[in-house]
Write a protein that holds these residues in place. Structure first.
Motif, PDB file in Angstrom:
ATOM      1  N   MET A  46       0.827  -1.202   0.000  1.00  0.00           N
ATOM      2  CA  MET A  46       0.000   0.000   0.000  1.00  0.00           C
ATOM      3  C   MET A  46       0.863   1.255   0.000  1.00  0.00           C
ATOM      4  O   MET A  46       0.561   2.235  -0.672  1.00  0.00           O
ATOM      5  N   GLY A  47       1.951   1.247   0.765  1.00  0.00           N
ATOM      6  CA  GLY A  47       2.848   2.393   0.802  1.00  0.00           C
ATOM      7  C   GLY A  47       2.242   3.604   1.482  1.00  0.00           C
ATOM      8  O   GLY A  47       1.191   3.533   2.121  1.00  0.00           O
ATOM      9  N   GLU A  48       2.925   4.744   1.331  1.00  0.00           N
ATOM     10  CA  GLU A  48       2.411   5.978   1.943  1.00  0.00           C
ATOM     11  C   GLU A  48       1.224   6.496   1.125  1.00  0.00           C
ATOM     12  O   GLU A  48       0.873   5.929   0.087  1.00  0.00           O
ATOM     13  N   LEU A  49       0.632   7.585   1.579  1.00  0.00           N
ATOM     14  CA  LEU A  49      -0.673   8.006   1.070  1.00  0.00           C
ATOM     15  C   LEU A  49      -0.704   8.338  -0.415  1.00  0.00           C
ATOM     16  O   LEU A  49      -1.501   7.771  -1.170  1.00  0.00           O
ATOM     17  N   TYR A  50       0.125   9.265  -0.857  1.00  0.00           N
ATOM     18  CA  TYR A  50      -0.079   9.850  -2.176  1.00  0.00           C
ATOM     19  C   TYR A  50       0.576   9.124  -3.343  1.00  0.00           C
ATOM     20  O   TYR A  50       0.074   9.152  -4.461  1.00  0.00           O
ATOM     21  N   CYS A  51       1.704   8.476  -3.101  1.00  0.00           N
ATOM     22  CA  CYS A  51       2.421   7.860  -4.210  1.00  0.00           C
ATOM     23  C   CYS A  51       2.599   6.353  -4.061  1.00  0.00           C
ATOM     24  O   CYS A  51       3.086   5.698  -4.975  1.00  0.00           O
ATOM     25  N   GLY A  52       2.242   5.819  -2.901  1.00  0.00           N
ATOM     26  CA  GLY A  52       2.418   4.395  -2.664  1.00  0.00           C
ATOM     27  C   GLY A  52       3.860   4.009  -2.422  1.00  0.00           C
ATOM     28  O   GLY A  52       4.223   2.837  -2.575  1.00  0.00           O
ATOM     29  N   CYS A  53       4.686   4.969  -2.028  1.00  0.00           N
ATOM     30  CA  CYS A  53       6.105   4.691  -1.790  1.00  0.00           C
ATOM     31  C   CYS A  53       6.323   3.939  -0.480  1.00  0.00           C
ATOM     32  O   CYS A  53       5.620   4.167   0.506  1.00  0.00           O
ATOM     33  N   LYS A  54       7.319   3.073  -0.472  1.00  0.00           N
ATOM     34  CA  LYS A  54       7.772   2.473   0.774  1.00  0.00           C
ATOM     35  C   LYS A  54       8.708   3.463   1.457  1.00  0.00           C
ATOM     36  O   LYS A  54       9.210   4.398   0.833  1.00  0.00           O
ATOM     37  N   ALA A  74      11.277  14.059  -7.661  1.00  0.00           N
ATOM     38  CA  ALA A  74      10.919  15.336  -7.040  1.00  0.00           C
ATOM     39  C   ALA A  74      10.483  16.332  -8.106  1.00  0.00           C
ATOM     40  O   ALA A  74      11.041  16.367  -9.204  1.00  0.00           O
ATOM     41  N   ARG A  75       9.465  17.121  -7.780  1.00  0.00           N
ATOM     42  CA  ARG A  75       9.030  18.181  -8.696  1.00  0.00           C
ATOM     43  C   ARG A  75       9.969  19.376  -8.582  1.00  0.00           C
ATOM     44  O   ARG A  75      10.482  19.867  -9.585  1.00  0.00           O
ATOM     45  N   LYS A  76      10.239  19.828  -7.373  1.00  0.00           N
ATOM     46  CA  LYS A  76      11.137  20.957  -7.138  1.00  0.00           C
ATOM     47  C   LYS A  76      11.992  20.773  -5.895  1.00  0.00           C
ATOM     48  O   LYS A  76      13.148  21.128  -5.867  1.00  0.00           O
ATOM     49  N   GLN A  77      11.377  20.208  -4.836  1.00  0.00           N
ATOM     50  CA  GLN A  77      12.031  20.155  -3.528  1.00  0.00           C
ATOM     51  C   GLN A  77      12.566  18.750  -3.250  1.00  0.00           C
ATOM     52  O   GLN A  77      11.880  17.926  -2.655  1.00  0.00           O
ATOM     53  N   GLN A 152       3.531  14.980 -12.324  1.00  0.00           N
ATOM     54  CA  GLN A 152       4.436  15.954 -11.707  1.00  0.00           C
ATOM     55  C   GLN A 152       5.527  15.317 -10.860  1.00  0.00           C
ATOM     56  O   GLN A 152       6.533  15.961 -10.569  1.00  0.00           O
ATOM     57  N   TYR A 153       5.322  14.066 -10.468  1.00  0.00           N
ATOM     58  CA  TYR A 153       6.245  13.433  -9.522  1.00  0.00           C
ATOM     59  C   TYR A 153       6.716  12.072 -10.044  1.00  0.00           C
ATOM     60  O   TYR A 153       6.669  11.088  -9.329  1.00  0.00           O
ATOM     61  N   GLY A 154       7.131  12.024 -11.286  1.00  0.00           N
ATOM     62  CA  GLY A 154       7.555  10.759 -11.864  1.00  0.00           C
ATOM     63  C   GLY A 154       6.369   9.847 -12.072  1.00  0.00           C
ATOM     64  O   GLY A 154       5.371  10.222 -12.688  1.00  0.00           O
ATOM     65  N   GLN A 155       6.439   8.629 -11.531  1.00  0.00           N
ATOM     66  CA  GLN A 155       5.357   7.657 -11.691  1.00  0.00           C
ATOM     67  C   GLN A 155       4.275   7.813 -10.628  1.00  0.00           C
ATOM     68  O   GLN A 155       3.276   7.079 -10.654  1.00  0.00           O
ATOM     69  N   CYS A 156       4.437   8.745  -9.714  1.00  0.00           N
ATOM     70  CA  CYS A 156       3.419   8.999  -8.692  1.00  0.00           C
ATOM     71  C   CYS A 156       2.148   9.504  -9.367  1.00  0.00           C
ATOM     72  O   CYS A 156       2.188  10.436 -10.181  1.00  0.00           O
ATOM     73  N   LYS A 157       0.995   8.912  -9.026  1.00  0.00           N
ATOM     74  CA  LYS A 157      -0.252   9.228  -9.715  1.00  0.00           C
ATOM     75  C   LYS A 157      -1.033  10.397  -9.123  1.00  0.00           C
ATOM     76  O   LYS A 157      -2.023  10.851  -9.706  1.00  0.00           O
TER      77      LYS A 157
END
Length: 321
Positions: A46-54, A74-77, A152-157
């Motif tokens: 499931m990962g974290e909320l917005y991108c499903g990252c571990k 990263a988009r900018k930061q 905006q964040y790579g493969q993050c949806k």
């Protein structure tokens, strides 16, 4: 005997939430959330909320994002994108702006003087670890559709529409954020726009409760002492839904007591008691407020001063002179 012991064990496990101790502050909530809700989720699918990252836990409640696990860029930061942050699914700005304390001095004033705001800020149902940069970009935007926004964040949806001030989370959590939003607006009697309600009702229907959301609900309920009724199915948000305000009523008895019968209202007024309506969250002064003696007994609470009423989340009646 074995059957009796098994039944007692089951009963004990069911009634355990009644003895729960919810976190009192946002700082405490983050630690509790890590230790008792998300501790085993850092490497989950499931990962974290917005991108499903571990991620990897760091310190009491922080974390370092594994960008490769979700194709995050990263988009900018870059520095902020590398860490987890605790996202308020319903932003503190959103629920804070509906409290008098925020009007009087912003978030710090609410933390210092408003027990209901502190409860909202520390409510575990509303917290979820997230990529720091996405959390910052989402800011206090409402959830919405950002169909015209490129990745905006790579493969993050998850996408953030800065022009329209809206954030569209990935499909996997749209149902969860909808039911969490319903819970917060219901429990703390917040006002939600019709457009936001329609969108979230659609997400709630389109994306039903997942096994993880159900498990998350159980874990948090064991700490908070109550479940999210929009996850369990005990409540359903429909057009025209009227929030219960369950989370506002509970702190009020600490500051307010029931008034005597209406027949004794004259003596109450002479004592300078301020009357609040627990249903409308409006208070009336003993002089200059024509509805002072018209609040029904079941909704009637009292305060010693206007500031006390406002700290409890009440506002002065509009017809007071």
């Amino acid at each position: 005997m074995k059957k009796i012991l098994a039944a007692l064990a089951l009963f004990s496990s069911i009634t355990l939430p009644a003895f729960a101790s919810p976190p009192a502050t946002f700082s405490e909530a983050k630690v509790v959330a890590k230790q008792q809700v998300y501790l085993d989720q850092a490497n989950s699918s499931m990962g974290e909320l917005y991108c499903g990252c571990k991620w990897k836990w760091v310190g009491k409640s922080g974390g370092r994002i594994d960008a490769d696990s979700c194709g995050l860029q990263a988009r900018k930061q870059e520095t902020r994108a590398e860490r987890t942050e605790w996202e308020h699914i319903v932003p503190a700005w959103t629920f804070g702006h509906q409290r008098q304390c925020w009007q009087n001095g912003g978030r710090k004033h609410c933390v210092d003087d408003d027990p209901v705001f502190r409860a909202m800020e520390a409510d575990l149902f509303n917290l979820y670890p997230s990529v720091g940069e996405v959390n910052g970009d989402r800011s206090n935007f409402n959830y919405g559709m950002a169909s015209g926004v490129a990745p905006q964040y790579g493969q993050c949806k998850t996408k953030v529409d800065f022009d329209q001030r809206a954030a569209e989370p990935r499909d996997e959590v749209k149902g969860l954020v909808a039911r969490t939003t319903f819970y917060m607006f219901d429990r703390y009697r917040l006002n939600m726009s019709r457009q936001q309600q329609q969108l979230l009702m659609a997400w709630n229907k389109q994306f039903p409760v997942t096994p993880w959301e159900s498990e998350r609900n159980k874990r948090i309920a064991a700490i908070m002492g109550h479940a999210n009724p929009f996850v369990t199915g005990q409540r359903s948000w429909t057009p025209g839904y009227k929030p219960s305000g369950d989370g506002i009523v509970s702190p009020i008895p600490q500051r307010a007591a029931k008034l005597p019968p209406v027949s004794q209202i004259t003596s109450t007024a002479s004592a300078g008691v301020i009357i609040g309506n627990s249903d409308s969250l409006v208070y009336h002064l003993p002089s200059g407020c024509p509805s002072y003696d018209k609040v029904s007994a079941k909704n009637r609470v009292t305060f010693r001063s206007e500031s006390e009423a406002e700290v409890a989340g009440f506002r002065k009646a509009g017809n007071c002179k």
